[in-house]
Scaffold this motif. Structure first.
Motif, PDB file in Angstrom:
ATOM      1  N   UNK A 250       0.845  -1.194   0.000  1.00 45.22           N
ATOM      2  CA  UNK A 250       0.000   0.000   0.000  1.00 45.22           C
ATOM      3  C   UNK A 250       0.882   1.246   0.000  1.00 45.22           C
ATOM      4  N   UNK A 251       0.644   2.155  -0.964  1.00 48.66           N
ATOM      5  CA  UNK A 251       1.494   3.334  -1.118  1.00 48.66           C
ATOM      6  C   UNK A 251       1.403   4.245   0.093  1.00 48.66           C
ATOM      7  N   UNK A 252       2.553   4.811   0.477  1.00 43.68           N
ATOM      8  CA  UNK A 252       2.618   5.739   1.602  1.00 43.68           C
ATOM      9  C   UNK A 252       3.278   7.040   1.174  1.00 43.68           C
ATOM     10  N   UNK A 253       2.886   8.115   1.827  1.00 47.15           N
ATOM     11  CA  UNK A 253       3.565   9.405   1.714  1.00 47.15           C
ATOM     12  C   UNK A 253       3.780   9.924   3.117  1.00 47.15           C
ATOM     13  N   UNK A 254       4.995  10.353   3.413  1.00 46.69           N
ATOM     14  CA  UNK A 254       5.307  10.942   4.707  1.00 46.69           C
ATOM     15  C   UNK A 254       5.574  12.433   4.524  1.00 46.69           C
ATOM     16  N   UNK A 255       4.714  13.248   5.108  1.00 44.63           N
ATOM     17  CA  UNK A 255       4.942  14.700   5.142  1.00 44.63           C
ATOM     18  C   UNK A 255       5.777  14.958   6.393  1.00 44.63           C
ATOM     19  N   UNK A 256       7.022  15.394   6.208  1.00 45.95           N
ATOM     20  CA  UNK A 256       7.979  15.370   7.304  1.00 45.95           C
ATOM     21  C   UNK A 256       8.381  16.772   7.777  1.00 45.95           C
ATOM     22  N   UNK A 257       8.343  16.927   9.109  1.00 44.69           N
ATOM     23  CA  UNK A 257       8.954  18.080   9.753  1.00 44.69           C
ATOM     24  C   UNK A 257       8.277  19.405   9.490  1.00 44.69           C
ATOM     25  N   UNK A 258       6.928  19.421   9.441  1.00 48.50           N
ATOM     26  CA  UNK A 258       6.222  20.692   9.229  1.00 48.50           C
ATOM     27  C   UNK A 258       6.489  21.654  10.380  1.00 48.50           C
ATOM     28  N   UNK A 259       6.744  22.899  10.057  1.00 50.86           N
ATOM     29  CA  UNK A 259       6.955  23.891  11.110  1.00 50.86           C
ATOM     30  C   UNK A 259       5.747  23.979  12.035  1.00 50.86           C
ATOM     31  N   UNK A 260       4.565  23.922  11.437  1.00 50.21           N
ATOM     32  CA  UNK A 260       3.334  24.107  12.212  1.00 50.21           C
ATOM     33  C   UNK A 260       2.230  23.302  11.547  1.00 50.21           C
ATOM     34  N   UNK A 261       1.502  22.519  12.345  1.00 53.11           N
ATOM     35  CA  UNK A 261       0.352  21.767  11.842  1.00 53.11           C
ATOM     36  C   UNK A 261      -0.892  22.251  12.581  1.00 53.11           C
ATOM     37  N   UNK A 262      -1.826  22.841  11.833  1.00 55.55           N
ATOM     38  CA  UNK A 262      -3.118  23.247  12.378  1.00 55.55           C
ATOM     39  C   UNK A 262      -4.076  22.088  12.148  1.00 55.55           C
ATOM     40  N   UNK A 263      -4.280  21.264  13.173  1.00 58.57           N
ATOM     41  CA  UNK A 263      -4.982  19.997  12.958  1.00 58.57           C
ATOM     42  C   UNK A 263      -6.476  20.148  12.750  1.00 58.57           C
ATOM     43  N   UNK A 264      -7.118  21.121  13.383  1.00 59.42           N
ATOM     44  CA  UNK A 264      -8.577  21.236  13.405  1.00 59.42           C
ATOM     45  C   UNK A 264      -9.228  19.964  13.936  1.00 59.42           C
ATOM     46  N   UNK A 265      -8.492  19.209  14.779  1.00 63.53           N
ATOM     47  CA  UNK A 265      -9.082  18.032  15.401  1.00 63.53           C
ATOM     48  C   UNK A 265     -10.001  18.451  16.536  1.00 63.53           C
ATOM     49  N   UNK A 266     -10.557  17.490  17.251  1.00 66.28           N
ATOM     50  CA  UNK A 266     -11.544  17.830  18.275  1.00 66.28           C
ATOM     51  C   UNK A 266     -10.972  18.752  19.352  1.00 66.28           C
TER      52      UNK A 266
END
Length: 444
Positions: free
Chosen positions: A1-17
């Protein structure tokens, strides 16, 4: 199954709960979902470096008329109010056919993708010369965006006191029959769906009371959502009161057009009682600030809606009344208009971005989208904040105050749609060339 890793973002705005904001985080995409979030994640798949970037969920557009990208800045309607404006492009649209619908949808969806949009609805309510809803569905599949097309309709033409020319209206029995056809053929209600079909008579002043009621019954029988225009400006309110004896919200409630499976475009002129009705019933609103400004319709009471608990998302509206299709600029405009109406503390940049992501996904009934959390769909926007737009910013995550309006990378269902600021799913220069040729032919 293909994967992509987005690595080392300065800031992640998740908008999670919990509305978490992460620093230096990795996001692992696998099989169309978010498989991991944290630091030091590994993959045997592709690695996308995100240093110098802010990562957000893919943005969501809850109202559009994609076919109108062929009629931007039409001279006859540039400076008109809604009802006058509606009459100027109708003779042009009557000359459209399947190719015009397909190409204009490609252009509009690619424009949205470049602004970080991963999920868009569309309200197509006219079908001249053999055009069908699947013309736009095919375009969305090529561009690669998650798509919520709605089968719109107009049934009351000029000869019966309506706004559209008679050539663009349809018989109501045929409208309902075609709604059933496209739902059966294209609607996928499963989690992770790339296409969900809705039922969407154009507006209460372009179809009959019977069609509005029958459309609601049909949609609920099929388990799909309902969409229309409502309370867009003062003329709209006056028409509703004169023709129906109700304000628009009351009319919608009487016909079964309130509930969590309904969202209305604009709602600029909802009063307090209507806002309370929408909050109680969980009826959604597609807020279209640029279109409301362009047509002089007013400032929608978004602050009051949000405070009351009305689900609110953003819409770019049709290009002929915007005339752009950039959802980031729409979010910024939403923030600024609430500040004009209510003060500088009326809406923060982060709240406006929440409306543009999680808010829009919830309006469309997609809790699997619009947030970055393990198990949610892998719809991710990567914003390069190392450029001139963010230079000197003390808070790069405040994208709507000082940030790019074009996404660097966009992933939808874990697949690349935009890379390094370029759409990679279609030959966009060729598509634009074809669009311009069609526009020239219409002008001629």
């Amino acid at each position: 199954m293909a994967e992509i890793l987005i690595r080392g973002a300065d800031h992640v705005l998740t908008m999670n709960d919990a509305r978490e904001e992460l620093r230096g985080a990795d996001i692992l995409l696998r099989g169309g979902v978010i498989a991991g979030i944290g630091e030091g994640l590994e993959t045997r798949g592709e690695v996308v470096e995100a240093r110098g970037c802010v990562v957000t969920p893919g943005l969501v557009n809850t109202h559009h008329h994609l076919y109108q990208t062929l009629t931007r800045a039409v001279p006859g309607g540039q400076d008109s109010l809604l009802f006058v404006w509606l009459q100027s492009p109708h003779p042009i649209w009557a000359r459209f056919g399947p190719e015009e619908m397909f190409v204009s949808a490609q252009v509009g969806l690619a424009e949205l993708a470049l602004s970080g949009c991963s999920l868009s609805s569309d309200h197509l309510y006219l079908y001249p010369n053999g055009a069908r809803l699947e013309d736009t569905i095919a375009a969305a599949a090529e561009v690669g965006l998650r798509f919520h097309p709605t089968r719109g309709a107009m049934s009351i033409g000029e000869s019966e006191g309506g706004l559209p020319p008679d050539a663009l209206v349809e018989a109501e029995a045929a409208i309902l029959e075609d709604c059933i056809r496209v739902i059966d053929a294209f609607h996928d209600g499963a989690e992770g769906s790339m296409c969900r079909v809705g039922v969407a008579p154009c507006s209460p002043f372009s179809v009959s009371r019977d069609l509005m009621r029958e459309a609601a019954l049909l949609a609920r029988d099929k388990g799909v959502m309902l969409h229309t225009h409502l309370a867009e400006n003062d003329e709209d309110i006056a028409y509703s009161e004169a023709q129906f004896g109700y304000r628009p919200g009351q009319y919608a409630e009487e016909l079964g057009w309130t509930g969590a499976d309904v969202w209305h475009a604009h709602c600029v002129k909802l009063d307090g009682a209507e806002i309370d009705l929408f909050a109680r019933s969980r009826t959604g609103v597609a807020h279209c600030p640029c279109s409301n400004c362009r047509l002089g319709s007013g400032i929608a009471p978004v602050r009051a809606m949000r405070d009351a608990g009305v689900p609110v998302g953003l819409g770019v509206d049709g290009s002929a009344s915007n005339d752009a299709g950039n959802i980031v600029l729409e979010a910024r405009q939403a923030m600024l208009l609430q500040r004009v109406a209510r003060g500088a503390d009326a809406m923060s940049a982060r709240e406006a971005l929440e409306i543009a992501t999680r808010g829009g996904a919830d309006v469309l009934g997609r809790p699997d989208c619009g947030r970055i959390a393990v198990g949610k769909r892998a719809d991710i926007a990567v914003w390069d904040v190392s450029g001139v737009e963010s230079a000197g910013s003390w808070d790069p995550a405040a994208l709507l105050l000082a940030g790019p309006v074009k996404v660097r990378d966009l992933f939808v269902e874990g697949r690349s749609v935009v890379r390094e600021g370029q759409v990679v799913t279609v030959d966009l220069p060729k598509v634009v060339e074809r669009q311009n040729a069609l526009a020239r032919a219409l002008m001629g």
